[in-house]
Design a protein around this motif. Structure first.
Motif, PDB file in Angstrom:
ATOM      1  N   SER A 217      51.953  14.535  -4.771  1.00  0.00           N
ATOM      2  CA  SER A 217      51.005  15.646  -4.959  1.00  0.00           C
ATOM      3  C   SER A 217      49.749  15.428  -4.117  1.00  0.00           C
ATOM      4  CB  SER A 217      50.665  15.838  -6.439  1.00  0.00           C
ATOM      5  OG  SER A 217      49.903  14.766  -6.948  1.00  0.00           O
TER       6      SER A 217
ATOM      7  N   ASN B 147      54.334  17.658 -11.487  1.00  0.00           N
ATOM      8  CA  ASN B 147      53.387  16.957 -10.609  1.00  0.00           C
ATOM      9  C   ASN B 147      53.585  17.344  -9.142  1.00  0.00           C
ATOM     10  OD1 ASN B 147      53.040  15.836 -13.096  1.00  0.00           O
ATOM     11  ND2 ASN B 147      53.318  13.719 -12.480  1.00  0.00           N
ATOM     12  N   VAL B 148      54.833  17.559  -8.743  1.00  0.00           N
ATOM     13  CA  VAL B 148      55.095  17.885  -7.336  1.00  0.00           C
ATOM     14  C   VAL B 148      55.228  19.402  -7.168  1.00  0.00           C
ATOM     15  CG1 VAL B 148      56.538  17.443  -5.319  1.00  0.00           C
ATOM     16  CG2 VAL B 148      56.282  15.669  -7.079  1.00  0.00           C
TER      17      VAL B 148
ATOM     18  N   THR C  29      52.164  21.412  -8.461  1.00  0.00           N
ATOM     19  CA  THR C  29      51.003  21.282  -7.566  1.00  0.00           C
ATOM     20  C   THR C  29      51.203  22.154  -6.325  1.00  0.00           C
ATOM     21  OG1 THR C  29      50.512  19.080  -8.390  1.00  0.00           O
ATOM     22  CG2 THR C  29      49.604  19.642  -6.228  1.00  0.00           C
ATOM     23  N   TYR C  30      52.439  22.195  -5.824  1.00  0.00           N
ATOM     24  CA  TYR C  30      52.735  23.053  -4.666  1.00  0.00           C
ATOM     25  C   TYR C  30      52.455  24.529  -4.995  1.00  0.00           C
ATOM     26  CZ  TYR C  30      55.596  26.379  -2.197  1.00  0.00           C
ATOM     27  OH  TYR C  30      56.019  27.519  -1.573  1.00  0.00           O
TER      28      TYR C  30
ATOM     29  N   THR D 248      55.317  10.616  -7.989  1.00  0.00           N
ATOM     30  CA  THR D 248      55.074  12.068  -8.007  1.00  0.00           C
ATOM     31  C   THR D 248      53.588  12.381  -7.808  1.00  0.00           C
ATOM     32  OG1 THR D 248      54.908  12.108 -10.438  1.00  0.00           O
ATOM     33  CG2 THR D 248      57.074  12.605  -9.464  1.00  0.00           C
ATOM     34  N   LYS D 249      52.721  11.510  -8.315  1.00  0.00           N
ATOM     35  CA  LYS D 249      51.282  11.741  -8.082  1.00  0.00           C
ATOM     36  C   LYS D 249      50.961  11.524  -6.597  1.00  0.00           C
ATOM     37  CE  LYS D 249      48.427  12.655 -10.573  1.00  0.00           C
ATOM     38  NZ  LYS D 249      47.918  13.952 -11.110  1.00  0.00           N
TER      39      LYS D 249
ATOM     40  N   HIS E  90      41.555  17.739  -6.715  1.00  0.00           N
ATOM     41  CA  HIS E  90      42.833  17.240  -7.238  1.00  0.00           C
ATOM     42  C   HIS E  90      42.598  15.897  -7.923  1.00  0.00           C
ATOM     43  CE1 HIS E  90      47.054  16.386  -7.571  1.00  0.00           C
ATOM     44  NE2 HIS E  90      46.985  15.350  -6.770  1.00  0.00           N
TER      45      HIS E  90
ATOM     46  N   SER F 245      43.753  12.619  -9.348  1.00  0.00           N
ATOM     47  CA  SER F 245      44.914  11.739  -9.244  1.00  0.00           C
ATOM     48  C   SER F 245      44.566  10.333  -9.738  1.00  0.00           C
ATOM     49  CB  SER F 245      45.425  11.732  -7.802  1.00  0.00           C
ATOM     50  OG  SER F 245      46.670  11.084  -7.726  1.00  0.00           O
TER      51      SER F 245
END
Ligand SMILES: NC(=O)c1ccc[n+]([C@@H]2O[C@H](COP(=O)([O-])OP(=O)(O)OC[C@H]3O[C@@H](n4cnc5c(N)ncnc54)[C@H](O)[C@@H]3O)[C@@H](O)[C@H]2O)c1
Length: 352
Positions: free
Chosen positions: A171, A105-106, A109-110, A167-168, A135, A137
């Protein structure tokens, strides 16, 4: 976005929402839809079996943390729309082990943002005008409401309380940072709890259905007073398409039905539908099998949604009332035993 996108990259398209979204996109557009999915326990190609040979569909088995794979996909298919759904999504799993949630999630996404930015920077001016990164979420980034609190809106502060929602939230912040810092044209959506067909049977509604079908007790966290806003997955997909085509760059849209219901009432509603469509052999009511179990730590008390922005700016509205959507969902599970049987057996085996 004035033109409909020609090529769309969906991440996490073998999951619950992603598989419905791909089906929606193939019905509504002529775009080539590329599905990048790592096929974790939650990814299931059986959810896409009916469209796997569709001429406008491509599947790529891979991880959003794989930068060189992402670069290849972007170079080969040159999508003008990215719809990012790939995630670890189950709160209980995030409590027993957060590492995968942080990784996908982190970090994932990066990596995806960085590769999309590299790709975006090399586009022509007119291609840049068409490009969007949407995105997908959750409303859970906003934490928990008290009964008297106003519903979540786009201006509600972030206050995540579970490893999943944290974590969402992280992101979402990364995605916005890539807009403000680097100019990547992003839009964030934050949706309430979804339900519908092809939902992995660890989540509340399919889990309760599985328990009923197997004559087992139906677990209810605590006293079941947790309030949620349930939205049918098809209504979510329609909202995402409006957001992708007509949403404003750099903004976020909160999505929900506006119908609040507590977990106990939801399960009772589900039980009454099952009484009708799949009565118990002993003719007793399914709700007699609801049993209270120890509550989830930090369980959010209430989520509620004010989707005024989406309704007024993009003329979206949910079309599937909860009772009707639950009924068609129950019918789907009754008619698709072959889809859920292996997942259920796997889940039962895991619990032993
Ligand atoms: N289900 C809901 O009620 C809900 C509500 C609002 C927002 N969301 C968000 O929508 C998205 C989809 O949710 P869902 O319920 O369909 O989830 P899901 O768990 O059913 O599906 C997630 C998919 O992502 C894939 N995936 C996981 N890690 C990956 C990785 N590293 N690389 C590539 N693919 C990977 C999985 O294989 C799976 O197919 C998530 O981002 C979730 O946070 C879900």
């Amino acid at each position: 976005m004035q033109d409909h996108p020609q090529n769309i990259l969906v991440t996490g398209g073998a999951g619950f929402i992603g598989s419905s979204l791909i089906r929606y996109l193939l019905e509504k557009t002529t775009a080539l839809v590329i599905n990048l999915d790592a096929l974790t326990y939650a990814g299931n190609l059986a959810s896409l079996a009916d469209i796997e040979t569709h001429p406008s569909y491509r599947f790529v088995h891979g991880d959003i943390n794989d930068a060189s794979l992402l670069a290849d996909i972007l170079a080969k298919h040159r999508p003008s729309l990215i719809m990012h759904l790939a995630a670890e999504s189950h709160v209980d799993r995030s409590i027993s082990g957060a590492a995968e949630f942080i990784r996908t999630n982190v970090c994932g996404t990066y990596v995806l943002l960085d590769e999309c930015l590299r790709f975006y920077r090399a586009l022509t001016v007119s291609e840049k005008e068409q490009f969007r990164f949407v995105h997908i979420s959750t409303d859970e980034v906003h934490g928990s409401l008290e009964r008297e609190d106003a519903p979540f809106s786009e201006s509600t502060r972030y206050a995540p309380r579970s490893p999943y929602s944290a974590t969402k939230a992280a992101s979402d912040h990364l995605v916005r940072a890539w807009y403000y810092t680097y100019g990547l044209p992003i839009i964030v959506s934050n949706c309430s709890n979804n339900y519908g067909p092809r939902h992995y049977p660890e989540k509340l509604i399919p889990l309760a259905l599985m328990k009923m079908l197997h004559g087992e007790n139906i677990p209810l966290y605590g006293n079941g007073t947790q309030i949620r806003d349930w939205l049918h997955v098809d209504d979510h997909c329609a909202a995402l398409w409006e957001i992708a085509c007509r949403g404003r760059i750099g903004e976020s849209y909160i999505i929900g039905s506006g119908r609040e219901i507590c977990n106990r009432d939801l399960l009772q509603l589900l039980c009454s539908i099952m009484d009708e469509l799949a009565p118990r052999a002993d003719a007793a009511c399914h709700q007699e099998s609801i049993v209270s179990v120890t509550d989830r730590p930090g369980h959010d008390a209430r989520y509620a949604i004010d989707a005024t922005k989406l309704r007024s700016d993009l003329a979206w509205q949910p079309n599937i009332p909860l009772e009707e959507g639950l009924r068609t969902t129950v019918r789907w599970y009754l008619d698709h035993r072959a889809w859920w049987q292996p997942l259920w057996e796997n889940q039962v085996a895991r619990a032993l």
